[in-house]
Design an enzyme around this catalytic site. Structure first.
Site, PDB file in Angstrom:
ATOM      1  N   ARG A  32       0.835  -1.205   0.000  1.00 23.05           N
ATOM      2  CA  ARG A  32       0.000   0.000   0.000  1.00 23.05           C
ATOM      3  C   ARG A  32       0.869   1.254   0.000  1.00 23.05           C
ATOM      4  NH1 ARG A  32      -4.760  -2.149   0.262  1.00 23.05           N
ATOM      5  NH2 ARG A  32      -5.047  -4.016   1.550  1.00 23.05           N
ATOM      6  N   ASP A  33       0.426   2.242  -0.785  1.00 26.01           N
ATOM      7  CA  ASP A  33       1.120   3.527  -0.829  1.00 26.01           C
ATOM      8  C   ASP A  33       0.989   4.213   0.531  1.00 26.01           C
ATOM      9  OD1 ASP A  33       1.914   5.639  -3.409  1.00 26.01           O
ATOM     10  OD2 ASP A  33       1.573   6.475  -1.410  1.00 26.01           O
ATOM     11  N   ILE A  34       2.069   4.814   0.992  1.00 25.09           N
ATOM     12  CA  ILE A  34       2.086   5.445   2.309  1.00 25.09           C
ATOM     13  C   ILE A  34       1.253   6.737   2.315  1.00 25.09           C
ATOM     14  CG2 ILE A  34       4.124   6.965   2.083  1.00 25.09           C
ATOM     15  CD1 ILE A  34       5.137   5.665   4.731  1.00 25.09           C
ATOM     16  N   ASN A  90       4.504   6.724 -13.376  1.00 28.16           N
ATOM     17  CA  ASN A  90       5.203   8.001 -13.505  1.00 28.16           C
ATOM     18  C   ASN A  90       6.658   7.768 -13.908  1.00 28.16           C
ATOM     19  OD1 ASN A  90       2.920   9.450 -12.608  1.00 28.16           O
ATOM     20  ND2 ASN A  90       3.480   9.098 -10.469  1.00 28.16           N
ATOM     21  N   GLU A  98       8.680  10.250  -8.010  1.00 29.49           N
ATOM     22  CA  GLU A  98       9.343  10.614  -6.754  1.00 29.49           C
ATOM     23  C   GLU A  98      10.377   9.565  -6.357  1.00 29.49           C
ATOM     24  OE1 GLU A  98       8.072  10.594  -2.086  1.00 29.49           O
ATOM     25  OE2 GLU A  98       6.499  10.980  -3.542  1.00 29.49           O
ATOM     26  N   HIS A 103       7.719   1.437 -10.640  1.00 33.32           N
ATOM     27  CA  HIS A 103       6.521   0.953  -9.931  1.00 33.32           C
ATOM     28  C   HIS A 103       5.276   1.416 -10.646  1.00 33.32           C
ATOM     29  CE1 HIS A 103       7.661   4.885  -8.280  1.00 33.32           C
ATOM     30  NE2 HIS A 103       6.364   5.111  -8.119  1.00 33.32           N
ATOM     31  N   MET A 104       4.241   0.605 -10.523  1.00 37.27           N
ATOM     32  CA  MET A 104       2.943   0.951 -11.081  1.00 37.27           C
ATOM     33  C   MET A 104       1.984   1.239  -9.932  1.00 37.27           C
ATOM     34  SD  MET A 104       0.589  -1.337 -13.589  1.00 37.27           S
ATOM     35  CE  MET A 104       1.562  -1.121 -15.061  1.00 37.27           C
ATOM     36  N   HIS A 105       1.264   2.370 -10.048  1.00 35.09           N
ATOM     37  CA  HIS A 105       0.220   2.688  -9.070  1.00 35.09           C
ATOM     38  C   HIS A 105      -1.082   2.044  -9.520  1.00 35.09           C
ATOM     39  CE1 HIS A 105       2.304   6.296  -7.167  1.00 35.09           C
ATOM     40  NE2 HIS A 105       3.006   6.152  -8.270  1.00 35.09           N
TER      41      HIS A 105
HETATM   42  P1  DGP Z   1       5.944   8.211  -7.746  1.00 38.12           P
HETATM   43  O1  DGP Z   1       5.648   9.671  -7.739  1.00 38.12           O
HETATM   44  O2  DGP Z   1       5.264   7.520  -8.920  1.00 38.12           O
HETATM   45  O3  DGP Z   1       7.428   7.919  -7.656  1.00 38.12           O
HETATM   46  O4  DGP Z   1       5.239   7.642  -6.458  1.00 38.12           O
HETATM   47  C1  DGP Z   1       5.924   7.185  -5.333  1.00 38.12           C
HETATM   48  C2  DGP Z   1       4.905   6.797  -4.307  1.00 38.12           C
HETATM   49  O5  DGP Z   1       5.561   6.114  -3.275  1.00 38.12           O
HETATM   50  C3  DGP Z   1       4.175   7.977  -3.649  1.00 38.12           C
HETATM   51  O6  DGP Z   1       2.777   7.900  -3.970  1.00 38.12           O
HETATM   52  C4  DGP Z   1       4.392   7.808  -2.163  1.00 38.12           C
HETATM   53  C5  DGP Z   1       4.926   6.396  -2.055  1.00 38.12           C
HETATM   54  N1  DGP Z   1       5.934   6.221  -1.023  1.00 38.12           N
HETATM   55  C6  DGP Z   1       7.039   6.987  -0.808  1.00 38.12           C
HETATM   56  N2  DGP Z   1       7.762   6.492   0.213  1.00 38.12           N
HETATM   57  C7  DGP Z   1       7.103   5.387   0.639  1.00 38.12           C
HETATM   58  C8  DGP Z   1       7.355   4.444   1.663  1.00 38.12           C
HETATM   59  O7  DGP Z   1       8.348   4.496   2.393  1.00 38.12           O
HETATM   60  N3  DGP Z   1       6.452   3.433   1.797  1.00 38.12           N
HETATM   61  C9  DGP Z   1       5.337   3.335   0.998  1.00 38.12           C
HETATM   62  N4  DGP Z   1       4.502   2.316   1.234  1.00 38.12           N
HETATM   63  N5  DGP Z   1       5.068   4.204   0.025  1.00 38.12           N
HETATM   64  C10 DGP Z   1       5.945   5.219  -0.152  1.00 38.12           C
END
Ligand code: DGP
Length: 117
Positions: A32-34, A90, A98, A103-105
């Site tokens: 899961r996204d944080i 992205n 970021e 990775h794929m959302h």
């Molecule tokens: P992107 O912009 O596509 O690189 O999205 C990176 C995503 O990663 C962003 O939605 C927040 C998520 N994220 C960043 N750090 C962490 C983390 O430490 N754990 C998790 N689960 N998600 C993270």
């Protein structure tokens, strides 16, 4: 399997940082996204450290296929397959990537806003 010692996602995949994992196989991990942008927001991440989509080649065909093929399975498990979802990948600064680990959302659980920008 390539890894970058500085990469947050490599650390998550190695179990050195915590995550809410929802799926794993030999090629991919999903957690899961944080900072969820929707009721369901899962990141599907190759175990191998590939920095971004510009680094993907034909040699990654199996991985690329798996990345798409696991989506229906995760979406079904998350209860969003029938109503649908959005996939986002992205790339680079203009894509607002970021984390420099491919990775794929997978976003769902609500009707997404239009336009995407
Ligand atoms: P992107 O912009 O596509 O690189 O999205 C990176 C995503 O990663 C962003 O939605 C927040 C998520 N994220 C960043 N750090 C962490 C983390 O430490 N754990 C998790 N689960 N998600 C993270």
């Amino acid at each position: 399997m390539d890894r970058d010692p500085e990469c947050i996602f490599c650390k998550i995949i190695a179990g050195e940082l915590p995550s809410a994992q929802v799926y794993e196989d030999d090629l991919l991990v999903a957690f899961r996204d944080i900072r969820p942008a929707a009721p369901v927001h899962v990141l599907i991440v190759p175990r191998q450290h590939i920095p971004d989509n510009n680094a993907v080649t034909e040699a990654d065909a199996e991985l690329s296929a798996r990345l798409f093929a696991v989506v229906p399975r995760i979406a079904a498990a998350e209860g969003i397959a029938r109503d649908g979802y959005r996939l986002i990948l992205n790339t680079g600064p203009h894509g607002r990537q970021e984390i420099p680990h491919l990775h794929m959302h997978l976003l769902g659980g609500q009707r997404m806003q239009h336009p995407m920008g």
